[in-house]
Each structure stands twice: as structure tokens, then as C-alpha cells.
Design an enzyme around this catalytic site. Structure first.
Site, PDB file in Angstrom:
ATOM      1  N   HIS A  28       3.885  42.887  41.857  1.00 11.01           N
ATOM      2  CA  HIS A  28       2.190  42.672  41.959  1.00 11.01           C
ATOM      3  C   HIS A  28       1.339  42.163  40.940  1.00 11.01           C
ATOM      4  O   HIS A  28       0.935  43.525  40.202  1.00 11.01           O
ATOM      5  CB  HIS A  28       1.239  43.438  43.080  1.00 11.01           C
ATOM      6  N   ASN A  86       8.649  45.103  44.793  1.00 15.14           N
ATOM      7  CA  ASN A  86       8.034  43.356  44.674  1.00 15.14           C
ATOM      8  C   ASN A  86       7.673  43.779  43.511  1.00 15.14           C
ATOM      9  O   ASN A  86       6.366  44.778  42.750  1.00 15.14           O
ATOM     10  CB  ASN A  86       6.818  43.008  46.035  1.00 15.14           C
ATOM     11  N   GLY A 144       9.690  31.486  38.882  1.00 18.63           N
ATOM     12  CA  GLY A 144      11.125  31.887  38.348  1.00 18.63           C
ATOM     13  C   GLY A 144      10.938  32.653  37.970  1.00 18.63           C
ATOM     14  O   GLY A 144      11.963  32.722  37.348  1.00 18.63           O
ATOM     15  N   SER A 145       9.957  32.868  37.378  1.00 19.11           N
ATOM     16  CA  SER A 145      10.104  33.479  35.370  1.00 19.11           C
ATOM     17  C   SER A 145      10.713  35.153  35.797  1.00 19.11           C
ATOM     18  O   SER A 145      11.483  35.876  34.706  1.00 19.11           O
ATOM     19  CB  SER A 145       8.021  33.650  34.898  1.00 19.11           C
ATOM     20  N   ASN A 146       9.563  35.760  36.857  1.00 19.96           N
ATOM     21  CA  ASN A 146      10.396  37.133  36.416  1.00 19.96           C
ATOM     22  C   ASN A 146      12.083  37.259  37.035  1.00 19.96           C
ATOM     23  O   ASN A 146      12.794  38.197  36.826  1.00 19.96           O
ATOM     24  CB  ASN A 146       9.748  37.525  37.583  1.00 19.96           C
TER      25      ASN A 146
END
Ligand code: GRF
Length: 208
Positions: A115, A113, A17-19
């Protein structure tokens, strides 16, 4: 004078969950005209959950696939939850489960998203975590990067919105390359989101 719109963001994350946390902080300190209204995870053990609690995100929902033997029921349940949350944008940030057709049709052009490679390189099923950095090193590529893209029916194949390039060094290991890419992710995701939100409320148009 009319007030600037505050966009409703729902973030889907399966892991660290850092983003998720970085985007939430950017909303809370006014760098993004948005509010993270919920974290949805498919993993009851995800460290993202405690980050959400610390950041006082209003809703945290665990949608475990174990409770939905049929994939379409999980998709239906995610769709219903998302509809109830009325998001302007749905952001995937390390969400490992494939998003189903129901959600894609309801939120077409509004699901994004991140990536950690230069898609279409090193994307697709199984390409998550260290496997991506390993594949980059094995390919001999001299650079890699980060891609922000729309979600569609195939893993990592939706329309590319932005990419940044990051050098691969000759002495890189999975750990060093990963840490260089990971260090750039949050700022990049936030800067791309700032551009998207500045564009108003328009969903992206599909290429086809
Ligand atoms: C990130 O590397 C992201 O690019 C990828 O999954 C990872 C999630 O990390 N899609 P975190 O959960 O945000 O720390």
C-alpha cells in the site's frame, strides 16, 4: 546437498501490474528464490494481463465479479482456484477487490499486500490510486511512504511487516508525489519478499 526451495507465488492485480511485473522479473532473473505461477485478476481489461503474457507467466486467470452476483460465490471460486495453484504465498499488487473470509481462513498468514502510504494513515475503503496521494497532500504530512502488510478482514488493516519513508516536498503535486512513491515500490516489495522467503516456509503469526 539439498536444493533451496523455490516458493510458489500467486499474484493478484487489477490494474497496471508494475509490481506484478517487477516481482516476476526478480524471480526470473534469480533475485528471489521463487516462481510466479499465476496472475489472477478481477479485471479483464487489466494491462497486467499483457505483461503476464510477455513474461510467459504460465497461468493468467480472470475472475470477474460480474459473473458472481453473490460476493460469497466469488470468494469461494477464488479460494478453489488458489487451492488448485498451491501457492506458498499470495501477493496482492494493486488488487482492488476485497479478499473474502474463505480465502483468508485458508491462507491465513500467507497473504501480503503493498500500500503506497504509511499505514494506518491513508488506508481503508476508497483509498487507492490518486486518492491516497491527494489525502497525503491535504493532511500536510511531511513524509509518506510504502507499507507491506498482511491481509486481514479490514481493508489495509492487517499486521504491518515493513515500511519505508519517503519525503513529501512543499511543492509536490499528486503527480510528483505519486511518481516518487511509485518509483520506489517494486524494489521495496522485492526486498521485503527476499527477507520473507529467507525465513523459510513459516506463515506469519497473527497478533491476536
Ligand atoms: C500500487 O501503487 C500499489 O502500492 C497499490 O496499487 C498500485 C498498483 O500498481 N496497492 P501496479 O498495478 O502494480 O502498477
Amino acid at each position: 546437498m539439498s536444493q533451496a526451495k523455490i516458493h510458489r507465488l500467486v499474484i493478484l492485480a487489477s490494474g497496471e501490474g508494475s509490481n506484478f511485473a517487477g516481482i516476476t522479473q526478480a524471480c526470473q532473473d534469480g533475485r528471489l528464490p521463487a516462481s510466479v505461477v499465476a496472475l489472477i485478476t478481477d479485471n479483464a481489461q487489466a494491462p497486467a494481463i499483457s505483461k503476464a503474457q510477455n513474461l510467459k507467466v504460465e497461468r493468467v486467470e480472470v475472475l470477474s465479479p460480474l459473473k458472481f452476483p453473490r460476493r460469497e460465490d466469488w470468494d469461494q471460486s477464488l479460494a478453489e482456484l488458489l487451492v488448485s495453484l498451491k501457492p506458498d504465498w499470495i501477493l496482492l499488487a494493486g488488487f482492488l477487490k476485497k479478499i473474502g473470509p474463505k480465502v483468508l481462513s485458508l491462507f491465513s498468514g500467507r497473504t501480503i499486500n503493498i500500500h503506497p502510504s504509511l499505514l494506518p494513515k491513508h488506508g481503508g475503503p476508497g483509498m487507492y490510486g490518486d486518492a491516497i496521494y491527494k489525502a497525503v497532500l491535504e493532511s500536510g504530512d511531511k513524509e509518506t511512504g510504502i507499507t507491506i502488510h498482511q491481509i486481514d478482514h479490514d481493508y489495509d488493516r492487517g499486521q504491518i511487516l515493513e515500511q519505508i519513508r519517503i519525503p513529501v516536498r512543499s511543492d509536490d503535486t499528486v503527480a510528483t508525489l505519486k511518481s516518487r512513491v511509485r518509483a520506489a515500490e517494486v524494489d521495496f516489495y522485492v526486498s521485503v519478499l527476499a527477507q520473507i522467503l529467507a525465513n523459510g516456509d513459516k506463515p506469519f503469526q497473527s497478533r491476536d
